[in-house]
Design an enzyme around this catalytic site. Sequence first.
Site, mmCIF file in Angstrom:
data_model
loop_
_atom_site.group_PDB
_atom_site.id
_atom_site.type_symbol
_atom_site.label_atom_id
_atom_site.label_comp_id
_atom_site.label_asym_id
_atom_site.label_seq_id
_atom_site.Cartn_x
_atom_site.Cartn_y
_atom_site.Cartn_z
ATOM 1 N N HIS A 3 16.299 18.977 1.119
ATOM 2 C CA HIS A 3 17.624 19.554 0.843
ATOM 3 C C HIS A 3 18.059 19.254 -0.603
ATOM 4 C CE1 HIS A 3 21.693 20.877 2.762
ATOM 5 N NE2 HIS A 3 21.647 21.203 1.485
ATOM 6 N N ARG A 34 20.911 26.842 5.080
ATOM 7 C CA ARG A 34 21.265 25.742 5.964
ATOM 8 C C ARG A 34 20.253 25.678 7.108
ATOM 9 N NH1 ARG A 34 23.900 23.678 2.736
ATOM 10 N NH2 ARG A 34 26.111 23.202 2.706
HETATM 11 C C1 GLV Z 1 24.330 22.196 -0.643
HETATM 12 O O1 GLV Z 1 23.632 22.381 0.294
HETATM 13 C C2 GLV Z 1 25.578 22.854 -0.886
HETATM 14 O O2 GLV Z 1 26.193 23.395 0.044
HETATM 15 O O3 GLV Z 1 25.993 22.876 -2.057
#
Ligand code: GLV
Length: 315
Positions: free
Chosen positions: A278, A230
């Site tokens: 991401h 994250r």
């Molecule tokens: C993506 O970032 C997830 O948490 O699956």
Amino acid sequence: MTLLVIGSQRIDEFATAARALKPPFEVREWPDAGNIADVTYALAWGPPPGALATLPNLKLIVSVGAGVDGLLKDPTLPNVPLARYVDPDLSHRMAEYVASQVLWHQRRMPDLVAQQERKIWNYVREPAAKDVRVGVMGLGEMGGASLRALQNFGYQLRGWSRTPRTIAGVTCYHGTTGLEAFLAGTDILVCVLPLTPDTRGILNRELFRKLSISGRHERLPGPVIINAGRGGLQVEADIVAAIKSGELFGASLDVFETEPLPPSSPLWSLPRVIVTPHLAAESTAPSIAAYCLRQIDRHRRGMPIENQVDRARGY
Ligand code: GLV
């Protein structure tokens, strides 16, 4: 009994996939929740804060994400069981991302690509995998799958987690006390930790300075970090400063403090810094829908749901 699919993206895709599995209840899509008193289950992906609290008969929340920090930061989140998404498909994709980035840096690809752009034919010294020490922070599903993928290449592997773990072929460290020793022998640091109050900002300059610099000439010219957990785990100003000063040789970042990463961020154009939007671990709507329906079925039968989030722990 109704399932509400709620969130900021791919809602119709998840709802369609859930309906295709012909569940014995209705599937609705936020914001068309209909009579909210009907809604007993929610499949959530970045729902607006406060939205889940408006559902008076909610019994279970299934998170589309493996990370549930986005849900837990909502102080009004109803106190019902919450399942985070765990799936072999998701862990496999994470392992691909991690292995691709470790190889990319170990084989000095950032410098080779930069040479190609300038039509330069120049030998670049690449360490062998067996001489490179890869340390993975976070030894759950994602970290475990990543280590298994890396094992095939012969890297020296180490891992760090909050609580003690044992993984064959991996030197494991844990807790605050184990962190320094773990970092001191790590050339490429991979972070797949969940974001919790304890891990926020853990990838900072003080930590980078503890990474291995000894023996750097047989290995890589300097340490590299890979963050696929994250954005809140990293202090981006510290990464920029560490790359500029040479304390970090390179980085691969899939997650950011602010997403999308603003065009003004220096990270976009620093040498040997790879920026991806991401996508390290994504799963398909049919797998997510099947997982969600399985948890609902378990809940209806009075069985424990899988991967229930411990709210005090934060994941
Ligand atoms: C993506 O970032 C997830 O948490 O699956």
